[in-house]
Design an enzyme around this catalytic site. Structure first.
Site, PDB file in Angstrom:
ATOM      1  CG  ASP A  53       3.082   7.344  10.724  1.00 45.76           C
ATOM      2  OD1 ASP A  53       2.374   6.917  11.657  1.00 45.76           O
ATOM      3  OD2 ASP A  53       2.656   8.154   9.870  1.00 45.76           O
ATOM      4  CG  HIS A  95      -1.412   6.319  -2.347  1.00 45.66           C
ATOM      5  ND1 HIS A  95      -2.448   5.923  -3.168  1.00 45.66           N
ATOM      6  CD2 HIS A  95      -1.778   5.965  -1.086  1.00 45.66           C
ATOM      7  CE1 HIS A  95      -3.407   5.366  -2.427  1.00 45.66           C
ATOM      8  NE2 HIS A  95      -3.019   5.376  -1.172  1.00 45.66           N
ATOM      9  CG  HIS A 133      -1.947   1.067   1.236  1.00 43.62           C
ATOM     10  ND1 HIS A 133      -3.079   0.999   2.021  1.00 43.62           N
ATOM     11  CD2 HIS A 133      -2.034   2.237   0.573  1.00 43.62           C
ATOM     12  CE1 HIS A 133      -3.814   2.086   1.832  1.00 43.62           C
ATOM     13  NE2 HIS A 133      -3.181   2.856   0.960  1.00 43.62           N
ATOM     14  CG  ASP A 141      -1.813   5.287   3.133  1.00 45.43           C
ATOM     15  OD1 ASP A 141      -1.951   5.343   1.900  1.00 45.43           O
ATOM     16  OD2 ASP A 141      -2.653   5.774   3.929  1.00 45.43           O
ATOM     17  CG  HIS A 162      -1.230   7.196  10.063  1.00 47.21           C
ATOM     18  ND1 HIS A 162      -0.133   7.891   9.600  1.00 47.21           N
ATOM     19  CD2 HIS A 162      -2.255   7.477   9.213  1.00 47.21           C
ATOM     20  CE1 HIS A 162      -0.473   8.556   8.512  1.00 47.21           C
ATOM     21  NE2 HIS A 162      -1.744   8.329   8.247  1.00 47.21           N
TER      22      HIS A 162
END
Length: 320
Positions: A247, A62, A60, A273, A250
């Site tokens: 991290d 981006h 996951h 992410d 989150h």
């Protein structure tokens, strides 16, 4: 002749513990792990006490290094692949954020073309579609106007265009038409639930229908209450994989430890992410169609307090 490399002076995870061992690699594959291995014809690499591990796989992400997957062409994907390799990643899924059908198809085309002619660096192993079948309440960084009800035919168009390389998709099971879509698509790719306000019963039903994972567990979803266990109760109870963004922003470290204690190490998947600011300084960036401001390494939709992925690398995630 096959290249022989002997890694020495390091630690490896063996039988559930870190142990000082040598590792012999022959022709790019691990040939032996032990002590006092034969060095004949080997290039010897002294690890200086560091940890030697298999390459990471990020299911996951981006983007990173200034690259946004939704907008990336071949040069950008080559840059991203090299950046991931520098962070210990050997394979990744290219995560496409909810976008228009035209833009999603363009991103699929670009990723598939890159997979057909891979560059040196981390290998792109397929595509992750994060949406568009997600809920408005927990949209996070998803463009609200592009969210849709369940539509198996739209997924099939994407999958056909990708030649079967959509490996993973995130859906919200309470959205109209999604339960039926989950049943219809079982076996077409791995389905995860995320960006969801599903109650416990709906989440359990989704798992029974074929959902096998939970996207960025605990984040942008209905949380556990003793009278309303919701998605969290379902995924902690049932045998599904749980992504975790480690991290320190989150998820609290104690939350990560609790997740590991509940699920076990083989059911928790460290992800980044990450968006295009990973590996770069604070500043202004993009995530799909969203402008993002990064301050002290924390990525948020510009002008809001909404997190927009992370600037995490998988090497950092494993350390944390």
């Amino acid at each position: 002749m096959e290249e022989r490399i002997l890694f020495t002076g390091g630690r490896v995870l063996l039988d559930g513990a870190l142990r000082e061992r040598e590792v012999l690699v022959r022709g790019g594959r691990i040939a032996a792990i032990g002590e006092g291995l034969d060095r004949t014809g080997c290039r010897v690499v002294d690890l200086g006490g560091n940890l030697l591990s298999p390459g990471f796989i990020d299911v996951h992400t981006h983007g990173g290094a200034g690259v946004d997957v939704n907008a990336a062409g071949r040069p950008e994907l080559e840059k991203l692949s090299a950046f991931f390799a520098s962070q210990g990643v050997t394979g990744f899924l290219a995560s496409i954020l909810t976008d228009t059908e035209e833009a999603t198809c363009r991103a699929i085309d670009n990723v598939c073309a890159f997979m057909d002619r891979p560059a040196p660096g981390a290998r792109c192993l397929g595509i992750h579609l994060e949406g568009p079948f997600l809920c408005l309440k927990y949209k996070g960084a998803m463009p609200p106007e592009l969210l849709r009800e369940g539509d198996a035919e739209l997924f099939r168009r994407y999958q056909t265009r990708a030649g079967g390389r959509v490996r993973y998709m995130t859906v919200a099971p309470e959205v109209k038409g999604v339960p039926e879509m989950i049943s219809a698509l079982k076996g077409s790719c791995v389905l995860a639930m995320g960006h969801t306000d599903a109650d416990y019963e709906t989440a359990v039903d989704a798992i029974d229908r074929g959902v096998a994972a939970c996207t960025h567990t605990f984040n942008v979803m209905s949380l556990f209450h003793q009278h309303r266990p919701a998605v969290m109760g379902a995924v902690l109870e049932r045998d599904v994989y749980c992504e975790a963004i480690c991290d320190g922003r989150h998820l609290h470290p104690g939350t990560v430890r609790m997740l590991l204690a509940c699920k076990g190490w083989d059911r928790v998947v460290a992800i980044t992410d990450s968006m295009q600011a990973a590996g770069l300084p604070d500043g202004e960036y993009m995530l799909g169609i969203n402008p993002v401001t990064v301050t002290d390494g924390d990525a948020k939709i510009t002008g809001t307090d909404i997190r927009a992925g992370s600037t995490l690398t998988l090497a950092q995630a494993v350390k944390k």
